[in-house]
Design a protein around this motif. Structure first.
Motif, PDB file in Angstrom:
ATOM      1  N   VAL A 123      -0.750   7.287  -8.135  1.00  0.00           N
ATOM      2  CA  VAL A 123      -1.424   7.960  -7.018  1.00  0.00           C
ATOM      3  C   VAL A 123      -0.548   7.877  -5.770  1.00  0.00           C
ATOM      4  CG1 VAL A 123      -3.711   7.467  -7.948  1.00  0.00           C
ATOM      5  CG2 VAL A 123      -2.690   5.892  -6.281  1.00  0.00           C
ATOM      6  N   ALA A 124      -0.851   8.757  -4.817  1.00  0.00           N
ATOM      7  CA  ALA A 124      -0.132   8.773  -3.550  1.00  0.00           C
ATOM      8  C   ALA A 124      -1.033   8.241  -2.444  1.00  0.00           C
ATOM      9  CB  ALA A 124       0.325  10.191  -3.209  1.00  0.00           C
ATOM     10  N   VAL A 125      -0.456   7.442  -1.571  1.00  0.00           N
ATOM     11  CA  VAL A 125      -1.148   6.867  -0.419  1.00  0.00           C
ATOM     12  C   VAL A 125      -0.417   7.328   0.834  1.00  0.00           C
ATOM     13  CG1 VAL A 125      -1.677   4.716   0.808  1.00  0.00           C
ATOM     14  CG2 VAL A 125      -2.001   4.860  -1.683  1.00  0.00           C
ATOM     15  N   VAL A 126      -1.121   8.002   1.740  1.00  0.00           N
ATOM     16  CA  VAL A 126      -0.522   8.484   2.989  1.00  0.00           C
ATOM     17  C   VAL A 126      -1.372   7.977   4.149  1.00  0.00           C
ATOM     18  CG1 VAL A 126       0.209  10.486   4.345  1.00  0.00           C
ATOM     19  CG2 VAL A 126       0.389  10.538   1.849  1.00  0.00           C
ATOM     20  N   PRO A 127      -0.999   6.842   4.753  1.00  0.00           N
ATOM     21  CA  PRO A 127      -1.746   6.371   5.920  1.00  0.00           C
ATOM     22  C   PRO A 127      -1.392   7.198   7.155  1.00  0.00           C
ATOM     23  CG  PRO A 127       0.121   4.929   5.499  1.00  0.00           C
ATOM     24  CD  PRO A 127       0.111   5.954   4.386  1.00  0.00           C
ATOM     25  N   VAL A 222       7.014   5.661  14.050  1.00  0.00           N
ATOM     26  CA  VAL A 222       8.139   4.722  14.055  1.00  0.00           C
ATOM     27  C   VAL A 222       8.262   4.045  12.687  1.00  0.00           C
ATOM     28  CG1 VAL A 222       9.002   2.561  15.056  1.00  0.00           C
ATOM     29  CG2 VAL A 222       8.088   4.350  16.549  1.00  0.00           C
ATOM     30  N   VAL A 223       7.128   3.884  12.001  1.00  0.00           N
ATOM     31  CA  VAL A 223       7.116   3.305  10.651  1.00  0.00           C
ATOM     32  C   VAL A 223       7.515   4.339   9.603  1.00  0.00           C
ATOM     33  CG1 VAL A 223       5.659   2.235   8.890  1.00  0.00           C
ATOM     34  CG2 VAL A 223       5.384   1.599  11.301  1.00  0.00           C
ATOM     35  N   THR A 224       7.089   5.590   9.776  1.00  0.00           N
ATOM     36  CA  THR A 224       7.265   6.582   8.712  1.00  0.00           C
ATOM     37  C   THR A 224       8.606   7.304   8.762  1.00  0.00           C
ATOM     38  OG1 THR A 224       6.184   8.364   9.986  1.00  0.00           O
ATOM     39  CG2 THR A 224       4.773   6.946   8.628  1.00  0.00           C
ATOM     40  N   ILE A 225       9.105   7.635   9.938  1.00  0.00           N
ATOM     41  CA  ILE A 225      10.308   8.475  10.045  1.00  0.00           C
ATOM     42  C   ILE A 225      11.516   7.876   9.320  1.00  0.00           C
ATOM     43  CG2 ILE A 225      12.057   9.309  11.692  1.00  0.00           C
ATOM     44  CD1 ILE A 225       9.740   9.994  13.601  1.00  0.00           C
ATOM     45  N   PRO A 226      11.801   6.579   9.480  1.00  0.00           N
ATOM     46  CA  PRO A 226      13.008   6.045   8.817  1.00  0.00           C
ATOM     47  C   PRO A 226      12.933   6.031   7.287  1.00  0.00           C
ATOM     48  CG  PRO A 226      12.311   4.628  10.643  1.00  0.00           C
ATOM     49  CD  PRO A 226      11.191   5.587  10.370  1.00  0.00           C
ATOM     50  N   ARG A 227      11.783   6.340   6.723  1.00  0.00           N
ATOM     51  CA  ARG A 227      11.653   6.336   5.268  1.00  0.00           C
ATOM     52  C   ARG A 227      12.173   7.626   4.636  1.00  0.00           C
ATOM     53  NH1 ARG A 227       8.729   1.764   4.217  1.00  0.00           N
ATOM     54  NH2 ARG A 227       7.771   0.908   6.110  1.00  0.00           N
ATOM     55  N   ILE A 311      -3.945  16.251  -3.879  1.00  0.00           N
ATOM     56  CA  ILE A 311      -4.671  16.504  -5.128  1.00  0.00           C
ATOM     57  C   ILE A 311      -4.089  17.699  -5.880  1.00  0.00           C
ATOM     58  CG2 ILE A 311      -6.916  17.194  -6.066  1.00  0.00           C
ATOM     59  CD1 ILE A 311      -8.159  15.630  -3.636  1.00  0.00           C
ATOM     60  N   ILE A 312      -3.816  18.801  -5.175  1.00  0.00           N
ATOM     61  CA  ILE A 312      -3.378  20.019  -5.878  1.00  0.00           C
ATOM     62  C   ILE A 312      -1.884  20.011  -6.193  1.00  0.00           C
ATOM     63  CG2 ILE A 312      -5.239  21.385  -4.863  1.00  0.00           C
ATOM     64  CD1 ILE A 312      -3.115  22.669  -3.031  1.00  0.00           C
ATOM     65  N   ASP A 313      -1.107  19.245  -5.422  1.00  0.00           N
ATOM     66  CA  ASP A 313       0.337  19.206  -5.636  1.00  0.00           C
ATOM     67  C   ASP A 313       0.847  17.796  -5.360  1.00  0.00           C
ATOM     68  OD1 ASP A 313       2.957  19.947  -6.123  1.00  0.00           O
ATOM     69  OD2 ASP A 313       3.261  20.863  -4.148  1.00  0.00           O
ATOM     70  N   PRO A 314       0.550  16.858  -6.250  1.00  0.00           N
ATOM     71  CA  PRO A 314       0.853  15.450  -5.967  1.00  0.00           C
ATOM     72  C   PRO A 314       2.349  15.205  -5.790  1.00  0.00           C
ATOM     73  CG  PRO A 314      -0.634  15.672  -7.847  1.00  0.00           C
ATOM     74  CD  PRO A 314      -0.113  17.035  -7.549  1.00  0.00           C
ATOM     75  N   PRO A 315       2.725  14.393  -4.806  1.00  0.00           N
ATOM     76  CA  PRO A 315       4.118  13.987  -4.661  1.00  0.00           C
ATOM     77  C   PRO A 315       4.448  12.864  -5.635  1.00  0.00           C
ATOM     78  CG  PRO A 315       2.811  12.921  -2.986  1.00  0.00           C
ATOM     79  CD  PRO A 315       1.867  13.814  -3.771  1.00  0.00           C
ATOM     80  N   VAL A 316       5.644  12.346  -5.557  1.00  0.00           N
ATOM     81  CA  VAL A 316       6.000  11.159  -6.327  1.00  0.00           C
ATOM     82  C   VAL A 316       5.027  10.042  -5.946  1.00  0.00           C
ATOM     83  CG1 VAL A 316       7.780   9.418  -6.736  1.00  0.00           C
ATOM     84  CG2 VAL A 316       8.417  11.837  -6.460  1.00  0.00           C
ATOM     85  N   PRO A 317       4.419   9.362  -6.922  1.00  0.00           N
ATOM     86  CA  PRO A 317       3.430   8.332  -6.580  1.00  0.00           C
ATOM     87  C   PRO A 317       4.027   7.213  -5.726  1.00  0.00           C
ATOM     88  CG  PRO A 317       3.306   8.896  -8.917  1.00  0.00           C
ATOM     89  CD  PRO A 317       4.555   9.538  -8.381  1.00  0.00           C
ATOM     90  N   GLY A 318       3.159   6.580  -4.959  1.00  0.00           N
ATOM     91  CA  GLY A 318       3.560   5.485  -4.092  1.00  0.00           C
ATOM     92  C   GLY A 318       2.993   5.688  -2.703  1.00  0.00           C
ATOM     93  N   VAL A 319       3.378   4.816  -1.780  1.00  0.00           N
ATOM     94  CA  VAL A 319       3.009   4.998  -0.376  1.00  0.00           C
ATOM     95  C   VAL A 319       4.051   5.912   0.245  1.00  0.00           C
ATOM     96  CG1 VAL A 319       2.476   3.880   1.815  1.00  0.00           C
ATOM     97  CG2 VAL A 319       1.993   2.688  -0.339  1.00  0.00           C
ATOM     98  N   ARG A 320       3.603   7.012   0.848  1.00  0.00           N
ATOM     99  CA  ARG A 320       4.505   8.060   1.290  1.00  0.00           C
ATOM    100  C   ARG A 320       4.309   8.402   2.763  1.00  0.00           C
ATOM    101  NH1 ARG A 320       7.964   7.050  -2.113  1.00  0.00           N
ATOM    102  NH2 ARG A 320       7.428   7.367  -4.301  1.00  0.00           N
ATOM    103  N   ALA A 321       5.423   8.663   3.438  1.00  0.00           N
ATOM    104  CA  ALA A 321       5.376   9.275   4.760  1.00  0.00           C
ATOM    105  C   ALA A 321       4.949  10.725   4.597  1.00  0.00           C
ATOM    106  CB  ALA A 321       6.741   9.194   5.423  1.00  0.00           C
ATOM    107  N   PRO A 322       4.392  11.333   5.646  1.00  0.00           N
ATOM    108  CA  PRO A 322       3.983  12.741   5.520  1.00  0.00           C
ATOM    109  C   PRO A 322       5.092  13.653   5.005  1.00  0.00           C
ATOM    110  CG  PRO A 322       3.038  11.808   7.499  1.00  0.00           C
ATOM    111  CD  PRO A 322       3.947  10.748   6.933  1.00  0.00           C
TER     112      PRO A 322
END
Length: 350
Positions: A123-127, A222-227, A311-322
């Motif tokens: 699953v994908a997690v996007v905080p 600041v947390v997501t961009i460098p990923r 849901i309709i187009d899942p990314p690679v599973p994991g915690v993901r930046a937008p």
């Protein structure tokens, strides 16, 4: 598809419910108070929606509440104290997950804690699927596409009007006030650090001739961009005047005495401007600008669309930046009918 909303009875949660109803997406309301769930469902026009009782402190009940859903939208702040439990339950229920948090240290903990667990579950997690982090993170990726390797990205958040914060936002401020006063995390040379002074004390914003005094602020990008970008330095700023307002002591009694959140008329008067100033390693510069109305209403639109796309187009599973989960330009263009304008432009050398 079926999407569960945890924290459905709060101010932001009710706006998310209204957006799900507008888009005719099957919704499950999850929370601990059946009477409040009933009232929230009725107000959103979701009288036939399923209600499931669960508390953030009861893992089994949370998993049961999310079971059979495709995605979870968590609107129950402060996230610093309860968000991780909801992420854990969503993953256990095999649900994609987004939340509306703007709490920077919480967002970093989600990346640090749940990456392997979400990946293993598929699953994908996007905080931080909110009005600020999602469009700014996506615009940052487009800036990097233009500049190549990036030396620095400085983001500045300015919000005008709107009738103030909701009770939930104020509770999040109280819970994270130490991080706010310290200026939050800065990404520098491959790691996140705290207590780093702002490099800029003033920023010239779009439509203003005078530079605006600014202060370091713990924004989630600041947390997501460098990923997803090769960058050496990322820091967030906001208007220095906000610091004066945050120095006003807030007690639970004061917060409870305030309105639940700004009314619809006040929200219509609100405007946000998010500016990204980027410098490439070759010293070329570019600026991204995202502008729009109604931070809470825009957050509802973004949270629902974020969950729908997972849901309709899942990314690679994991915690993901937008920008790891969604096509940046396509998502930003989707927001255009909702009043959000964005531009990426070169900055002439001086």
């Amino acid at each position: 598809m079926k999407i569960a909303v945890f924290g459905a009875t709060g101010y932001q949660g009710k706006l998310v419910l209204a957006e799900l109803a507008r888009r005719d997406i099957e919704t499950v309301l999850a929370g601990r108070d059946p009477a409040r769930l009933e009232k929230a469902a009725s107000a959103a026009g979701l009288r036939g929606a399923e209600r499931r009782l669960a508390d953030a402190g009861d893992h089994a009940a949370l998993v049961s509440a999310f079971r059979g859903c495709d995605g979870v939208i968590n609107c129950a702040g402060p996230f610093t104290s309860s968000g991780e439990a909801v992420v854990r339950a969503a993953i256990a229920a095999d649900c994609h997950y987004v939340d509306t948090s703007g709490e920077q240290l919480y967002v970093k903990r989600i990346f640090d804690t749940f990456a392997a667990e979400a990946e293993s579950a598929g699953v994908a997690v996007v905080p931080a699927a909110n009005d600020g982090c999602v469009p700014v993170d996506l615009a940052a990726h487009l800036l990097a596409d233009r500049l190549g390797p990036v030396e620095e990205i400085i983001t500045t958040h300015v919000v005008a009007g709107g009738g103030g914060m909701s009770r939930g936002s104020l509770r999040s401020v109280v819970e994270t006030i130490d991080a706010i006063k310290a200026g939050g995390l800065v990404y520098d040379d491959g790691d996140w650090r705290s207590g780093v002074p702002a490099r800029h004390t003033a920023v010239t914003l779009p439509g203003r001739s005078e530079a605006t005094p600014v202060m370091a602020f713990p924004v989630s990008e600041v947390v997501t961009i460098p990923r997803h970008i090769r960058v050496r330095h990322v820091q967030g700023l906001t208007e220095a005047a906000l610091g004066d307002r945050l120095n006003t002591p807030l007690t639970p009694e004061i917060i409870e005495s305030l309105p639940e959140g700004p009314d619809e008329g006040s929200r219509r008067t609100q405007r946000f401007t998010y500016v990204l100033d980027a410098t490439g390693t070759d010293r070329r510069r570019a600026r991204g600008i995202v502008e729009g109305p109604d931070t809470y209403g825009t957050t509802a639109v973004i949270a629902v669309e974020s969950a729908r796309r997972l849901i309709i187009d899942p990314p690679v599973p994991g915690v993901r930046a937008p920008a790891q989960a969604y096509n940046p330009a396509a998502f930003l263009d989707f927001l255009h009918p909702h009043g959000i304008r964005w531009v990426i432009e070169d900055v002439p050398a001086t």
